[in-house]
Design a protein around this motif. Structure first.
Motif, PDB file in Angstrom:
ATOM      1  N   ASN A 187       0.820  -1.204   0.000  1.00  0.00           N
ATOM      2  CA  ASN A 187       0.000   0.000   0.000  1.00  0.00           C
ATOM      3  C   ASN A 187       0.857   1.258   0.000  1.00  0.00           C
ATOM      4  OD1 ASN A 187       0.960   0.211   2.607  1.00  0.00           O
ATOM      5  ND2 ASN A 187      -0.996  -0.237   3.594  1.00  0.00           N
ATOM      6  N   ARG A 188       0.207   2.397   0.154  1.00  0.00           N
ATOM      7  CA  ARG A 188       0.919   3.681   0.075  1.00  0.00           C
ATOM      8  C   ARG A 188       1.957   3.833   1.181  1.00  0.00           C
ATOM      9  NH1 ARG A 188       0.233   8.207  -2.615  1.00  0.00           N
ATOM     10  NH2 ARG A 188      -1.640   7.392  -3.578  1.00  0.00           N
ATOM     11  N   ARG A 189       1.658   3.304   2.354  1.00  0.00           N
ATOM     12  CA  ARG A 189       2.620   3.394   3.452  1.00  0.00           C
ATOM     13  C   ARG A 189       3.920   2.680   3.091  1.00  0.00           C
ATOM     14  NH1 ARG A 189       2.345   4.543   8.595  1.00  0.00           N
ATOM     15  NH2 ARG A 189       0.078   4.681   8.573  1.00  0.00           N
ATOM     16  N   ALA A 190       3.779   1.467   2.557  1.00  0.00           N
ATOM     17  CA  ALA A 190       4.969   0.721   2.150  1.00  0.00           C
ATOM     18  C   ALA A 190       5.684   1.438   1.015  1.00  0.00           C
ATOM     19  CB  ALA A 190       4.565  -0.686   1.712  1.00  0.00           C
ATOM     20  N   ARG A 253      -0.304  -0.351  -4.766  1.00  0.00           N
ATOM     21  CA  ARG A 253      -1.460   0.489  -5.081  1.00  0.00           C
ATOM     22  C   ARG A 253      -1.325   1.707  -4.185  1.00  0.00           C
ATOM     23  NH1 ARG A 253      -7.666  -0.256  -3.132  1.00  0.00           N
ATOM     24  NH2 ARG A 253      -8.544   1.538  -4.250  1.00  0.00           N
ATOM     25  N   THR A 254      -1.104   2.865  -4.785  1.00  0.00           N
ATOM     26  CA  THR A 254      -0.766   4.045  -3.997  1.00  0.00           C
ATOM     27  C   THR A 254      -1.975   4.895  -3.662  1.00  0.00           C
ATOM     28  OG1 THR A 254      -0.183   5.166  -6.068  1.00  0.00           O
ATOM     29  CG2 THR A 254       1.604   4.177  -4.808  1.00  0.00           C
ATOM     30  N   GLY A 255      -3.157   4.497  -4.148  1.00  0.00           N
ATOM     31  CA  GLY A 255      -4.364   5.235  -3.805  1.00  0.00           C
ATOM     32  C   GLY A 255      -5.353   5.253  -4.946  1.00  0.00           C
ATOM     33  N   GLY A 256      -6.629   5.006  -4.643  1.00  0.00           N
ATOM     34  CA  GLY A 256      -7.640   5.054  -5.687  1.00  0.00           C
ATOM     35  C   GLY A 256      -7.327   4.099  -6.818  1.00  0.00           C
ATOM     36  N   GLU A 257      -7.203   4.638  -8.025  1.00  0.00           N
ATOM     37  CA  GLU A 257      -6.901   3.822  -9.205  1.00  0.00           C
ATOM     38  C   GLU A 257      -5.462   3.969  -9.658  1.00  0.00           C
ATOM     39  OE1 GLU A 257      -9.091   7.588 -10.673  1.00  0.00           O
ATOM     40  OE2 GLU A 257      -9.014   6.312  -8.898  1.00  0.00           O
ATOM     41  N   GLU A 258      -4.587   4.409  -8.760  1.00  0.00           N
ATOM     42  CA  GLU A 258      -3.191   4.632  -9.128  1.00  0.00           C
ATOM     43  C   GLU A 258      -2.285   3.548  -8.537  1.00  0.00           C
ATOM     44  OE1 GLU A 258       0.070   7.971  -8.084  1.00  0.00           O
ATOM     45  OE2 GLU A 258      -1.624   8.714  -9.276  1.00  0.00           O
ATOM     46  N   PHE A 259      -1.323   3.136  -9.333  1.00  0.00           N
ATOM     47  CA  PHE A 259      -0.354   2.116  -8.946  1.00  0.00           C
ATOM     48  C   PHE A 259       1.054   2.664  -9.172  1.00  0.00           C
ATOM     49  CE2 PHE A 259      -4.256   0.077 -10.095  1.00  0.00           C
ATOM     50  CZ  PHE A 259      -4.388  -1.012  -9.244  1.00  0.00           C
TER      51      PHE A 259
END
Length: 356
Positions: A187-190, A253-259
């Motif tokens: 995820n975004r934290r990682a 996956r960094t948020g919503g529909e963004e990778f």
């Protein structure tokens, strides 16, 4: 604002609106800020939306982080880690206490041996009395010391097991805290952690690259077919990316529909080739309802990439890859764009119509 500009604003997808809001309000382009703004604009949590609006323009990063901690459970990692730290500290203190007790016991036993030796060496007592006394004293003392030593060892082992359990719990917590539950990607934290580590050693940074990808017209999937189909789109993209890249490549996956994909030991040419492989694989993957046969249409990605050697920090690397991604979306979608300084001027010019 002109009618054409108004139409353009209406057709903005979620990712673009998030970026517009962040730039208009002077919010730093950190991944965790993207998550916060995305959720606030999504309006699924009215309290978060209200609290975010109250921050106003140019909010301090400390205020943004505090807002994130209040509304996102996974932002409470600090409390979990502090709790584990307290437990480990308690176990270590217990171990030290046991060792001190054992040291004191051994010192007493050593003192007793010394006194016994003095008695044996004395010529004032009979041999029989000396031997009888020594045997009795040493027998009791040795038995007591061995028993105490055994108890100490058992306690030490027990405390070591407890600390191992704490470590296992921390490892599991980190795994869960760093995993996106929907796609099972990082995820975004990682992503934040991995990206910041790139610049820990400046000599290695030149061998890294960042690819950011955004699903084109993702909102249309949700609006036309419902959120379950939107979730399935996210799952399909995640699965295709995992199957396309090596197992040791970091994907999130960094948020919503963004990778995002972080590549190590790569060149610009190889990075472009990998980005194109991802784009093509997603485009060629069908999305159908297996029961009804309904075809939901093709999934396409826009991708932006930047070499770590073209940035001075993790934040700058992300921002530049983001500019390249915006350019790819703004120039027709379903394509790749590589960051170069000339993109900044067009990016800022195109955003001028959104500034109040």
């Amino acid at each position: 604002m002109s009618a054409s500009a108004g139409n353009k604003v209406q057709t903005l997808d979620t990712a673009t609106m998030v970026l517009a809001t962040m730039r208009r309000r002077g919010i730093s382009g950190l991944p965790r800020n993207y998550e916060l703004v995305y959720e606030a604009l999504n309006a699924s949590n009215p309290r978060l939306t209200r609290d975010f609006e109250q921050l106003g323009r140019n909010p301090a990063q400390e205020d943004l982080d505090e807002l994130g901690k209040r509304h996102f459970p996974h932002h409470h990692r600090t409390g979990v880690v502090e709790g584990a730290h307290d437990r480990i500290s308690g176990e270590l203190e217990g171990m030290l206490r046991l060792l001190r007790q054992e040291q004191s016991s051994l010192e007493s036993y050593s003192k007793l041996l010394g006194e016994t030796y003095s008695r044996i060496s004395s010529k004032s007592a009979s041999s029989a009395d000396i031997l009888s006394s020594v045997i009795n004293v040493l027998s009791n003392a040795t038995g007591d010391t061995m028993q105490k030593g055994k108890i100490v060892v058992e306690h030490m082992v027990e405390r070591a097991r407890e600390m191992e359990q704490v470590k296992l719990e921390l490892d599991e917590y980190k795994r869960i805290a760093n995993t996106d539950p929907l796609t099972r990607l990082a995820n975004r934290r990682a992503f934040d952690e991995v990206l910041s580590n790139i610049y820990n050693d400046g000599r290695k940074a030149m061998y890294y690259a960042l690819i950011v990808a955004d699903i084109d017209h993702f909102k249309k999937f949700n609006d036309t077919f419902g959120h379950p189909v939107g979730d399935r789109v996210l799952g399909v993209v995640a699965a295709v990316m995992k199957s396309t890249l090596r197992k040791d490549v970091f994907i999130s996956r960094t948020g919503g529909e963004e990778f995002a994909v972080v590549l190590e030991g790569t060149s610009l040419e190889v990075t472009i080739e990998i980005a194109e492989r991802i784009r093509r694989a997603v485009e060629q993957t069908p999305l159908r309802n297996q029961k009804t046969g309904v075809d939901y249409g093709p999934i396409t990605l826009s991708l932006g990439l930047c070499m770590a050697s073209d940035a001075e920090s993790a934040e700058e690397l992300y921002n530049k890859a983001d500019v390249a991604l915006y350019t790819a979306k703004n120039s027709g979608r379903n394509r790749i764009h590589v960051y170069n300084p000339a993109l900044n001027q067009d990016f800022e010019k195109n955003w001028a119509i959104y500034r109040g």
